[in-house]
Motif scaffolding. Sequence first.
Motif, PDB file in Angstrom:
ATOM      1  N   SER A 107      96.060  59.559  27.933  1.00 21.68           N
ATOM      2  CA  SER A 107      95.437  60.844  28.256  1.00 21.68           C
ATOM      3  C   SER A 107      94.013  60.554  28.174  1.00 21.68           C
ATOM      4  CB  SER A 107      95.280  61.885  27.259  1.00 21.68           C
ATOM      5  OG  SER A 107      97.078  62.525  27.712  1.00 21.68           O
ATOM      6  N   PHE A 108      93.540  59.534  27.550  1.00 17.13           N
ATOM      7  CA  PHE A 108      91.568  59.677  27.809  1.00 17.13           C
ATOM      8  C   PHE A 108      91.542  58.178  27.659  1.00 17.13           C
ATOM      9  CE2 PHE A 108      92.805  63.151  24.597  1.00 17.13           C
ATOM     10  CZ  PHE A 108      92.361  64.505  25.187  1.00 17.13           C
ATOM     11  N   SER A 109      92.388  57.570  28.426  1.00 20.44           N
ATOM     12  CA  SER A 109      91.879  55.689  29.221  1.00 20.44           C
ATOM     13  C   SER A 109      91.292  55.676  29.582  1.00 20.44           C
ATOM     14  CB  SER A 109      93.299  55.579  29.560  1.00 20.44           C
ATOM     15  OG  SER A 109      93.746  55.779  30.880  1.00 20.44           O
TER      16      SER A 109
ATOM     17  N   ASP B 283      93.277  69.373  27.815  1.00 22.32           N
ATOM     18  CA  ASP B 283      92.605  69.881  27.896  1.00 22.32           C
ATOM     19  C   ASP B 283      91.357  70.644  27.782  1.00 22.32           C
ATOM     20  OD1 ASP B 283      94.989  70.203  29.952  1.00 22.32           O
ATOM     21  OD2 ASP B 283      95.684  72.448  29.517  1.00 22.32           O
ATOM     22  N   GLY B 284      91.025  71.378  26.290  1.00 24.84           N
ATOM     23  CA  GLY B 284      89.187  71.483  26.423  1.00 24.84           C
ATOM     24  C   GLY B 284      88.621  70.066  25.816  1.00 24.84           C
ATOM     25  N   LEU B 285      89.038  69.094  25.940  1.00 24.35           N
ATOM     26  CA  LEU B 285      88.551  68.032  25.323  1.00 24.35           C
ATOM     27  C   LEU B 285      87.994  67.372  26.628  1.00 24.35           C
ATOM     28  CD1 LEU B 285      90.785  65.882  23.163  1.00 24.35           C
ATOM     29  CD2 LEU B 285      88.221  67.095  22.703  1.00 24.35           C
ATOM     30  N   TYR B 286      89.187  67.629  28.057  1.00 29.49           N
ATOM     31  CA  TYR B 286      88.286  67.784  29.059  1.00 29.49           C
ATOM     32  C   TYR B 286      87.209  68.080  29.419  1.00 29.49           C
ATOM     33  CZ  TYR B 286      91.660  63.933  31.543  1.00 29.49           C
ATOM     34  OH  TYR B 286      91.804  62.605  30.809  1.00 29.49           O
ATOM     35  N   LEU B 287      87.990  69.725  29.772  1.00 28.95           N
ATOM     36  CA  LEU B 287      86.729  70.419  30.027  1.00 28.95           C
ATOM     37  C   LEU B 287      85.225  70.863  29.272  1.00 28.95           C
ATOM     38  CD1 LEU B 287      85.892  72.989  31.536  1.00 28.95           C
ATOM     39  CD2 LEU B 287      87.000  74.027  28.806  1.00 28.95           C
ATOM     40  N   ARG B 288      85.135  69.725  27.644  1.00 25.48           N
ATOM     41  CA  ARG B 288      84.577  69.393  27.281  1.00 25.48           C
ATOM     42  C   ARG B 288      83.341  68.484  27.854  1.00 25.48           C
ATOM     43  NH1 ARG B 288      83.496  70.998  20.981  1.00 25.48           N
ATOM     44  NH2 ARG B 288      84.318  73.267  21.204  1.00 25.48           N
TER      45      ARG B 288
ATOM     46  N   ASP C  16      84.092  59.426  27.085  1.00 26.07           N
ATOM     47  CA  ASP C  16      83.861  58.888  24.732  1.00 26.07           C
ATOM     48  C   ASP C  16      85.356  58.792  25.112  1.00 26.07           C
ATOM     49  OD1 ASP C  16      84.442  57.142  22.185  1.00 26.07           O
ATOM     50  OD2 ASP C  16      82.755  58.133  22.087  1.00 26.07           O
ATOM     51  N   GLY C  17      86.381  58.202  25.947  1.00 25.68           N
ATOM     52  CA  GLY C  17      87.966  58.373  25.618  1.00 25.68           C
ATOM     53  C   GLY C  17      88.665  57.811  24.251  1.00 25.68           C
TER      54      GLY C  17
ATOM     55  N   VAL D  64      90.011  62.988  17.662  1.00 21.99           N
ATOM     56  CA  VAL D  64      90.043  64.359  17.758  1.00 21.99           C
ATOM     57  C   VAL D  64      91.390  64.789  17.746  1.00 21.99           C
ATOM     58  CG1 VAL D  64      89.224  66.656  18.929  1.00 21.99           C
ATOM     59  CG2 VAL D  64      87.071  64.784  18.667  1.00 21.99           C
ATOM     60  N   ALA D  65      92.079  64.160  19.027  1.00 20.95           N
ATOM     61  CA  ALA D  65      93.843  64.440  19.180  1.00 20.95           C
ATOM     62  C   ALA D  65      94.527  64.201  17.997  1.00 20.95           C
ATOM     63  CB  ALA D  65      94.225  63.959  20.459  1.00 20.95           C
TER      64      ALA D  65
END
Length: 194
Positions: free
Chosen positions: A93-95, A159-164, A173-174, A180-181
């Motif tokens: 998701s954060f790659s 979703d929130g990390l994408y929004l931030r 910074d994936g 965090v996740a």
Amino acid sequence: MPKLGMEPIRKAALVKATIVEIGRAGSLDVTVSQIAKRAGMSSALAHHYFGSKEEIFLAAMRHILTLYGAEVRGALAAAQGPEGRLRAVLTASFSPGNFRREAVSAWLNFWVLAQSVPEARRLLAVYQRRLRSNLLAGLRPLAGARAESVADGLGALIDGLYLREVLKSGAPDGAAAVTVALDYLTSQLKGPRA
């Protein structure tokens, strides 16, 4: 006479240009002309291939979802055990391919588009169901009856990390987002198993 085989190449160029333009603008407030110019073609040709700006946006989101899905499937194929599955989904998701400025902006604007465009809403629902299913596959053995609640929390956190990310400056910074996740996941798994 049109060159045979150019349509898929041109459509791909328009999709990539759409993602870049949305990332540059930070919104869906881009024109077909801007997209076409970035792709190196006329806006008439862009309209010929997609019909409307909305269809170009939807094609761009399908492209992002396809890349995301492929990365998740690849990560899951190498994952071992339930915790490995969860790490695989979060890492994918954060790659760097999924958590880049243009893709993050496209996601944000896709959520906005889904409020008023049924096809965008459908695509978003498919993504959310697949994400939840992948998370639940790893969470059920680890969290028991709390698996659904933890999966919903992780989905909201992603979703929130994408929004931030959209709201901050600098490169995404994936690795920090994954941390965090995973911290959230660890805290939830320490809770009572029902």
